[in-house]
Design an enzyme around this catalytic site. Structure first.
Site: not given
Length: 255
Positions: A7, A34, A145, A147, A216, A245-246
């Site tokens: 991501n 994303e 991802d 989530n 993930d 952030d991933h």
DNA sequence: ATGGTCGGTAACCGA
């Protein structure tokens, strides 16, 4: 065959990181989530200059998935069959006989919200779709991802996260239900160090303090599980300036 | 102490 997911939280911002990572890790397939850009704004030329093909389905501002590959994919299919979702979150394609399904599962916002209900409904639709895809493609990888952190060991503080979005009972059950059709978490096929995560909040120095979640995943069908030789999280891109952030996750298959 | 930081886009929303 090396298959990865990442991501990137805006492909426009993260393109230099992605190009560097392609050069250093040389995955055969890299699933991105994303991307946050329309198809006309997709950086096709830069990706191709790096020696990769790309299929992508995007939209302005939100969501968007793309799959990069050494060899061109075939039968690229966006979305979930029979579900006319304006949110661009799914893209499947076939690479050397392996069906690769790239997903950006809804975040869910908070337990009990409308977005949370959408997330659970979306996962059930994905399950029905993947059941059909598995019948057609015994060699299948579902990655992206999700989530959702599957287990307590995938959360830095399970007690604090208990009942919270990304780690609530209904989400974890929905993920187990999806995996029940015959999908296996490649990360857990191997011995792993403790406290390994793929996402850390940008706030509160969460990454430096190792306060993360493993959300993930690279899931493999029975046949692909048998071929899987490793799965690891690469923290190097998360340590860079202006990171996603991933972190990327990379699995290797003996194919 | 219920915040905090990003990205996209243009006052906030989504994560």
């Amino acid at each position: 065959m090396r298959i990865a997911t990442w991501n990137v939280n805006s492909l426009r911002v993260r393109l230099p990181h992605v190009l560097d990572w392609l050069a250093s890790e040389q995955p055969d397939v890299l699933a991105l989530q994303e991307t946050k850009l329309t198809d006309e704004d997709f950086p096709r030329a830069e990706i191709e200059a790096a020696g990769y093909h790309a299929v992508f389905v995007g939209q302005k501002t939100y969501n968007g998935v793309a799959t990069l590959s050494r060899v061109a994919g075939s039968d690229a299919t966006p979305g979930i069959a029979g579900f006319d979702d304006p949110q661009k979150r799914v893209l499947a394609a076939t690479y050397d006989g392996v069906r690769v399904v790239n997903v950006y599962v809804p975040n869910g916002e908070s337990v009990g919200s409308d977005k949370f209900a959408y997330k659970l409904d979306w996962l059930e639709r994905l399950r029905a779709h993947l059941r059909d895809e598995l019948r057609r493609h015994p060699r299948l990888v579902l990655l992206g991802d999700f989530n959702i952190a599957p287990e307590e060991r995938d959360v830095h503080d399970p007690a604090a996260w208990d009942g919270k979005v990304l780690f609530s009972g209904p989400e974890r059950q929905a993920l187990r239900h999806l995996m029940d059709i015959g999908l296996h978490d490649t990360f857990r096929l191997f011995e792993q160090a403790e406290r390994q995560y793929t996402w850390w909040d940008y706030r509160m120095n969460a990454f430096r303090r190792k306060l993360g979640l493993r959300i993930d995943h690279i899931l493999a069908s029975d046949e692909m599980r048998s071929a899987c030789r490793s799965c690891r999280i690469d923290l190097e891109p998360r340590r860079r300036e202006r990171p996603s952030d991933h972190a990327p996750v990379l699995a290797e298959f003996a194919l």
